[in-house]
Design an enzyme around this catalytic site. Structure first.
Site, PDB file in Angstrom:
ATOM      1  N   LYS A 179       0.864  -1.188   0.000  1.00  0.00           N
ATOM      2  CA  LYS A 179       0.000   0.000   0.000  1.00  0.00           C
ATOM      3  C   LYS A 179       0.892   1.225   0.000  1.00  0.00           C
ATOM      4  O   LYS A 179       1.681   1.443   0.922  1.00  0.00           O
ATOM      5  CB  LYS A 179      -0.899  -0.021   1.231  1.00  0.00           C
ATOM      6  CG  LYS A 179      -1.795   1.201   1.342  1.00  0.00           C
ATOM      7  CD  LYS A 179      -2.748   1.073   2.516  1.00  0.00           C
ATOM      8  CE  LYS A 179      -3.590   2.324   2.662  1.00  0.00           C
ATOM      9  NZ  LYS A 179      -4.493   2.218   3.829  1.00  0.00           N
ATOM     10  N   LYS A 232      -2.113  -1.473  -3.875  1.00  0.00           N
ATOM     11  CA  LYS A 232      -2.991  -0.303  -3.817  1.00  0.00           C
ATOM     12  C   LYS A 232      -2.181   0.964  -3.907  1.00  0.00           C
ATOM     13  O   LYS A 232      -1.198   1.069  -3.186  1.00  0.00           O
ATOM     14  CB  LYS A 232      -3.743  -0.352  -2.481  1.00  0.00           C
ATOM     15  CG  LYS A 232      -4.607   0.840  -2.196  1.00  0.00           C
ATOM     16  CD  LYS A 232      -5.251   0.683  -0.867  1.00  0.00           C
ATOM     17  CE  LYS A 232      -5.899   2.030  -0.551  1.00  0.00           C
ATOM     18  NZ  LYS A 232      -6.229   2.167   0.823  1.00  0.00           N
TER      19      LYS A 232
HETATM   20  C1  PBG Z   1      -7.113   3.149   5.494  1.00  0.00           C
HETATM   21  C2  PBG Z   1      -7.581   3.100   4.071  1.00  0.00           C
HETATM   22  C3  PBG Z   1      -7.481   4.114   3.119  1.00  0.00           C
HETATM   23  C4  PBG Z   1      -8.043   3.601   1.942  1.00  0.00           C
HETATM   24  C5  PBG Z   1      -8.487   2.317   2.213  1.00  0.00           C
HETATM   25  N1  PBG Z   1      -8.171   2.012   3.533  1.00  0.00           N
HETATM   26  C6  PBG Z   1      -7.034   5.507   3.256  1.00  0.00           C
HETATM   27  C7  PBG Z   1      -5.647   5.860   3.600  1.00  0.00           C
HETATM   28  O1  PBG Z   1      -4.738   5.037   3.673  1.00  0.00           O
HETATM   29  O2  PBG Z   1      -5.471   7.053   3.833  1.00  0.00           O
HETATM   30  C8  PBG Z   1      -8.139   4.354   0.638  1.00  0.00           C
HETATM   31  C9  PBG Z   1      -9.033   3.768  -0.389  1.00  0.00           C
HETATM   32  C10 PBG Z   1      -9.373   4.701  -1.491  1.00  0.00           C
HETATM   33  O3  PBG Z   1      -8.755   5.761  -1.705  1.00  0.00           O
HETATM   34  O4  PBG Z   1     -10.314   4.369  -2.223  1.00  0.00           O
HETATM   35  N2  PBG Z   1      -8.059   2.612   6.377  1.00  0.00           N
END
Ligand code: PBG
Length: 306
Positions: A179, A232
């Protein structure tokens, strides 16, 4: 179709959904046209529509009324996500895969994904205990799969151990393994009301420049017990998906995130691109790179096109 090397089907799609405590009507999210913060009731209808469109998996994000430093609503038995899980499993049973995001940013008043030390840095190991407890609460409510998204070191192992100790030995984990600290999460942070109140997430999420590091993160998660691994965002990281595909046999999920959805919608609404055609092209490319599953806000509208 006879010579297509890649096929996209509704079975590949997971619809992300937001459920918020303390509202009486679904609230539209301005930066994500067509996506809402749901009440328990409007969530029920939305999921019926999603299932009718042919999509059988959802991932839930909760926005509690009360946020605090420890994110105490995350593992509260009556927390909004726990209520939503129970309701959806009641409605759909085994016909719907209910996945839950296991993180703290939606629940903490400071908006960070973990418990903070006095110096305002995330305390990795104290956070693991919270993630483990949230996983158990979600499992007890009936979740089919836990998806830890905080990128803390050791989170998959801690959650696996906690699930096993509490009788959930068969419950799978979908790990947000690679991520990135992306600028494409902005609209999600509006939707989940979880933008960090200070600083950023670069001490726990990955930097965009790195691909090899993603392989290391995946290896750690797989060793700790991850059943599905996630990359991601998706489109800017197709090379990462491909590199992981070449080295690991586990199913790969790719998260087509809020910013990717927002960019597509904005251009389509201006008439600058054909939204449906670009959506299909993008999702097919994500599969072609090697993803098996795609988390996407496009799920409901794209499924009938397939
Ligand atoms: C954190 C989380 C995020 C997303 C999914 N889980 C936000 C972040 O890391 O700030 C982002 C998903 C998206 O942008 O569609 N719980």
């Amino acid at each position: 179709k006879l010579v297509a090397e890649t096929t996209l089907t509704p079975d590949d799609l997971i619809a992300p959904l937001f459920v918020k405590e303390g509202i009486t009507d679904a609230q539209p999210i301005a930066s994500m046209p067509g996506i809402f913060q749901h009440t328990l009731q409007s969530l029920r209808k939305e999921v019926n529509d999603i299932v009718n469109a042919g999509v059988n998996s959802v991932i839930l994000f909760g926005i509690p009324e009360h946020k605090d430093a420890d994110g105490s609503q995350g593992d509260h038995p009556n927390g909004i996500v726990q209520q939503a899980i129970a309701q959806l499993k009641d409605d759909h049973g085994d016909n719907l895969v209910v996945i839950t995001d296991d993180c703290l940013d939606e629940y903490t008043d400071h908006g960070h994904c973990g418990i903070l030390n006095e110096d305002c840095h995330v305390n990795n190991d104290a956070t693991l205990e919270r993630y483990a407890s949230i996983a158990i609460a979600q499992a007890q409510a009936g979740a089919d799969m836990i998806a830890p998204s905080g990128m803390m070191d050791g989170q998959v192992g801690a959650i696996r151990h906690a699930l096993d100790q509490n009788g959930f030995t068969d419950l799978p984990i979908m790990a947000y393994s690679a991520k990135y600290a992306s600028a494409e999460y902005g609209p999600f942070r509006d939707a989940a009301e979880c933008a960090p109140s200070f600083g950023d997430r670069r001490s726990y999420q990955m930097q965009a420049a790195n691909q090899r590091e993603a392989l290391l993160e995946v290896e750690l998660d797989v060793t700790e017990g991850a059943d599905i691994i996630m990359v991601k965002p998706a489109l800017a990281y197709l090379d990462v998906i491909k590199a992981i595909r070449d080295m690991f046999p586990q199913p790969i999920a790719a998260y087509h995130v809020s910013g990717e959805y927002a960019m597509l919608k904005a251009a389509a609404q201006n008439g600058w691109i054909d939204g449906d055609a670009v959506a299909l092209e993008h999702l097919t490319a994500i599969k072609r790179a090697g993803a098996d599953l795609i988390l996407t806000y496009l799920s409901k509208e794209v499924a009938p096109l397939l």
